[in-house]
Design a protein around this motif. Sequence first.
Motif, PDB file in Angstrom:
ATOM      1  N   GLN A  80      -6.104   0.264   3.891  1.00 29.85           N
ATOM      2  CA  GLN A  80      -4.830   0.369   4.611  1.00 29.85           C
ATOM      3  C   GLN A  80      -4.753   1.754   5.253  1.00 29.85           C
ATOM      4  O   GLN A  80      -5.776   2.352   5.530  1.00 29.85           O
ATOM      5  CB  GLN A  80      -3.665   0.020   3.721  1.00 29.85           C
ATOM      6  CG  GLN A  80      -3.828  -1.309   2.957  1.00 29.85           C
ATOM      7  CD  GLN A  80      -4.247  -2.505   3.816  1.00 29.85           C
ATOM      8  OE1 GLN A  80      -5.422  -2.708   4.094  1.00 29.85           O
ATOM      9  NE2 GLN A  80      -3.295  -3.318   4.255  1.00 29.85           N
ATOM     10  N   ASP A  81      -3.542   2.291   5.517  1.00 29.65           N
ATOM     11  CA  ASP A  81      -3.456   3.551   6.267  1.00 29.65           C
ATOM     12  C   ASP A  81      -4.081   4.686   5.460  1.00 29.65           C
ATOM     13  O   ASP A  81      -3.747   4.883   4.294  1.00 29.65           O
ATOM     14  CB  ASP A  81      -1.992   3.928   6.526  1.00 29.65           C
ATOM     15  CG  ASP A  81      -1.290   2.988   7.484  1.00 29.65           C
ATOM     16  OD1 ASP A  81      -1.838   1.928   7.796  1.00 29.65           O
ATOM     17  OD2 ASP A  81      -0.168   3.336   7.909  1.00 29.65           O
ATOM     18  N   THR A  82      -4.931   5.455   6.119  1.00 27.93           N
ATOM     19  CA  THR A  82      -5.481   6.638   5.461  1.00 27.93           C
ATOM     20  C   THR A  82      -6.135   7.565   6.475  1.00 27.93           C
ATOM     21  O   THR A  82      -6.650   7.105   7.501  1.00 27.93           O
ATOM     22  CB  THR A  82      -6.518   6.255   4.383  1.00 27.93           C
ATOM     23  OG1 THR A  82      -6.931   7.440   3.685  1.00 27.93           O
ATOM     24  CG2 THR A  82      -7.736   5.572   4.972  1.00 27.93           C
ATOM     25  N   GLY A 101      -8.657  -1.639  11.846  1.00 29.80           N
ATOM     26  CA  GLY A 101      -7.358  -2.101  12.304  1.00 29.80           C
ATOM     27  C   GLY A 101      -6.399  -0.951  12.487  1.00 29.80           C
ATOM     28  O   GLY A 101      -6.796   0.212  12.558  1.00 29.80           O
ATOM     29  N   HIS A 102      -5.100  -1.299  12.561  1.00 28.68           N
ATOM     30  CA  HIS A 102      -4.014  -0.319  12.715  1.00 28.68           C
ATOM     31  C   HIS A 102      -4.100   0.430  14.037  1.00 28.68           C
ATOM     32  O   HIS A 102      -3.593   1.551  14.170  1.00 28.68           O
ATOM     33  CB  HIS A 102      -3.999   0.658  11.525  1.00 28.68           C
ATOM     34  CG  HIS A 102      -2.634   1.215  11.217  1.00 28.68           C
ATOM     35  ND1 HIS A 102      -2.192   2.411  11.726  1.00 28.68           N
ATOM     36  CD2 HIS A 102      -1.609   0.747  10.470  1.00 28.68           C
ATOM     37  CE1 HIS A 102      -0.963   2.654  11.281  1.00 28.68           C
ATOM     38  NE2 HIS A 102      -0.579   1.647  10.523  1.00 28.68           N
ATOM     39  N   LEU A 103      -4.758  -0.171  15.045  1.00 29.81           N
ATOM     40  CA  LEU A 103      -4.783   0.458  16.369  1.00 29.81           C
ATOM     41  C   LEU A 103      -3.361   0.517  16.918  1.00 29.81           C
ATOM     42  O   LEU A 103      -2.597  -0.449  16.808  1.00 29.81           O
ATOM     43  CB  LEU A 103      -5.655  -0.358  17.328  1.00 29.81           C
ATOM     44  CG  LEU A 103      -7.177  -0.210  17.219  1.00 29.81           C
ATOM     45  CD1 LEU A 103      -7.720  -0.735  15.897  1.00 29.81           C
ATOM     46  CD2 LEU A 103      -7.864  -0.920  18.381  1.00 29.81           C
ATOM     47  N   LEU A 151       7.504   1.836   7.109  1.00 29.05           N
ATOM     48  CA  LEU A 151       8.210   0.636   7.554  1.00 29.05           C
ATOM     49  C   LEU A 151       7.276  -0.452   8.062  1.00 29.05           C
ATOM     50  O   LEU A 151       7.523  -1.643   7.844  1.00 29.05           O
ATOM     51  CB  LEU A 151       9.210   1.033   8.660  1.00 29.05           C
ATOM     52  CG  LEU A 151      10.192  -0.038   9.100  1.00 29.05           C
ATOM     53  CD1 LEU A 151      11.095  -0.472   7.941  1.00 29.05           C
ATOM     54  CD2 LEU A 151      11.041   0.479  10.265  1.00 29.05           C
ATOM     55  N   ASP A 152       6.187  -0.051   8.734  1.00 29.00           N
ATOM     56  CA  ASP A 152       5.287  -1.052   9.305  1.00 29.00           C
ATOM     57  C   ASP A 152       4.487  -1.796   8.235  1.00 29.00           C
ATOM     58  O   ASP A 152       3.708  -2.698   8.565  1.00 29.00           O
ATOM     59  CB  ASP A 152       4.345  -0.421  10.351  1.00 29.00           C
ATOM     60  CG  ASP A 152       3.513   0.730   9.822  1.00 29.00           C
ATOM     61  OD1 ASP A 152       4.047   1.566   9.062  1.00 29.00           O
ATOM     62  OD2 ASP A 152       2.315   0.800  10.172  1.00 29.00           O
ATOM     63  N   HIS A 153       4.685  -1.449   6.950  1.00 30.12           N
ATOM     64  CA  HIS A 153       4.000  -2.143   5.857  1.00 30.12           C
ATOM     65  C   HIS A 153       4.967  -2.849   4.910  1.00 30.12           C
ATOM     66  O   HIS A 153       4.525  -3.578   4.026  1.00 30.12           O
ATOM     67  CB  HIS A 153       3.110  -1.159   5.085  1.00 30.12           C
ATOM     68  CG  HIS A 153       2.050  -0.563   5.951  1.00 30.12           C
ATOM     69  ND1 HIS A 153       0.723  -0.924   5.876  1.00 30.12           N
ATOM     70  CD2 HIS A 153       2.147   0.334   6.974  1.00 30.12           C
ATOM     71  CE1 HIS A 153       0.042  -0.255   6.801  1.00 30.12           C
ATOM     72  NE2 HIS A 153       0.878   0.509   7.484  1.00 30.12           N
ATOM     73  N   ILE A 154       6.262  -2.611   5.099  1.00 26.14           N
ATOM     74  CA  ILE A 154       7.242  -3.203   4.151  1.00 26.14           C
ATOM     75  C   ILE A 154       8.357  -3.995   4.821  1.00 26.14           C
ATOM     76  O   ILE A 154       9.082  -4.720   4.152  1.00 26.14           O
ATOM     77  CB  ILE A 154       7.908  -2.116   3.271  1.00 26.14           C
ATOM     78  CG1 ILE A 154       8.768  -1.162   4.114  1.00 26.14           C
ATOM     79  CG2 ILE A 154       6.874  -1.348   2.460  1.00 26.14           C
ATOM     80  CD1 ILE A 154       9.763  -0.353   3.284  1.00 26.14           C
ATOM     81  N   SER A 197       0.818  -1.220   0.000  1.00 30.18           N
ATOM     82  CA  SER A 197       0.000   0.000   0.000  1.00 30.18           C
ATOM     83  C   SER A 197       0.845   1.260   0.000  1.00 30.18           C
ATOM     84  O   SER A 197       0.504   2.237  -0.664  1.00 30.18           O
ATOM     85  CB  SER A 197      -0.937   0.005   1.206  1.00 30.18           C
ATOM     86  OG  SER A 197      -0.207   0.100   2.422  1.00 30.18           O
ATOM     87  N   HIS A 198       1.929   1.268   0.775  1.00 28.84           N
ATOM     88  CA  HIS A 198       2.779   2.464   0.839  1.00 28.84           C
ATOM     89  C   HIS A 198       4.096   2.090   1.494  1.00 28.84           C
ATOM     90  O   HIS A 198       4.297   0.953   1.925  1.00 28.84           O
ATOM     91  CB  HIS A 198       2.076   3.613   1.554  1.00 28.84           C
ATOM     92  CG  HIS A 198       1.788   3.412   3.014  1.00 28.84           C
ATOM     93  ND1 HIS A 198       0.995   2.399   3.499  1.00 28.84           N
ATOM     94  CD2 HIS A 198       2.186   4.130   4.105  1.00 28.84           C
ATOM     95  CE1 HIS A 198       0.913   2.500   4.810  1.00 28.84           C
ATOM     96  NE2 HIS A 198       1.633   3.528   5.212  1.00 28.84           N
ATOM     97  N   SER A 199       4.998   3.057   1.550  1.00 25.06           N
ATOM     98  CA  SER A 199       6.387   2.728   1.875  1.00 25.06           C
ATOM     99  C   SER A 199       6.713   2.825   3.364  1.00 25.06           C
ATOM    100  O   SER A 199       7.875   2.621   3.733  1.00 25.06           O
ATOM    101  CB  SER A 199       7.331   3.642   1.084  1.00 25.06           C
ATOM    102  OG  SER A 199       7.045   5.004   1.344  1.00 25.06           O
TER     103      SER A 199
HETATM  104 ZN   LIG Z   1       0.930   1.887   9.112  1.00 26.22          ZN
END
Ligand SMILES: [Zn+2]
Length: 254
Positions: free
Chosen positions: A158-160, A220-222, A56-59, A52-54
């Motif tokens: 995802q994050d937004t 999610g993403h709490l 760190l918590d996603h890659i 989704s994006h760069s």
């Molecule tokens: Zn995130």
Amino acid sequence: MMVRIVGGHGGVSPGFRTTSYLIDGKLLIDAGSAASGLQIDEQVLIDNILISHSHLDHISDLAFMADNCFGLKGKPFEIHTHGPVKKAIMTHLLNDIIWPDFTALPTKDNPTLHFNVLEAEQKFQVGEYTVMPVRVNHPGDALGFIVEKGNCAIVFTQDTGPTERIWELAKGYSNLKAIFTEVSFPNKLEKVAIDSQHHTPATMAHEITKMPADVPIFLGHLKPNYQPLLFQEIDALGNDRINILGSDDTSYVF
Ligand SMILES: [Zn+2]
Ligand SMILES: [Zn+2]
């Protein structure tokens, strides 16, 4: 579709893993915890990875999945993201300084990781899945995805922070079964949430009014340090469409 929340949090702590959702055991959305949260024989079975994006918590676990599965797959992990995210990962993670460049290992012709560059709002096919990538409002050139297989479509923002376009497009899916999105911070940190383009329960209450009606919502993403407070504030919204991704390694079938 079976959606396994390998990690569904916005931080790392014992019992809390970062974002990795695994569809039917083979399509991964984000690689925050796919190495730490899946057995290596499960990692090897993943064919395609949407990023989704760069952040760190996603890659981060692209690095460790490549290491774990090096020489075990016989074909690369196919990573799908758009140009700015590929560039960020290659420049800052797989740069032969922070971690080896697994897009050229063991060889350039048969690497461990292979990037496929997508364009926002251009549907593409990965295996049995049709994927619509959509820009959302979050740093790192973030994308959400609408993933469709047969009579089932699911939104993954995802994050937004507050966003519009993905909801407009989602309303065109008569087979929409679920919406996975995020609430990161409690209401008292609304300024932090706005500045970093995330949601609080209060901003989510408004966001829901823009979403397709009557579809279950998974939050999610709490942030682990605020999870108990976030549970209270989300519960206080009194919306029975809402489910919370409070425990990692749970699965949902749609
Ligand atoms: Zn995130
Ligand atoms: Zn992020």
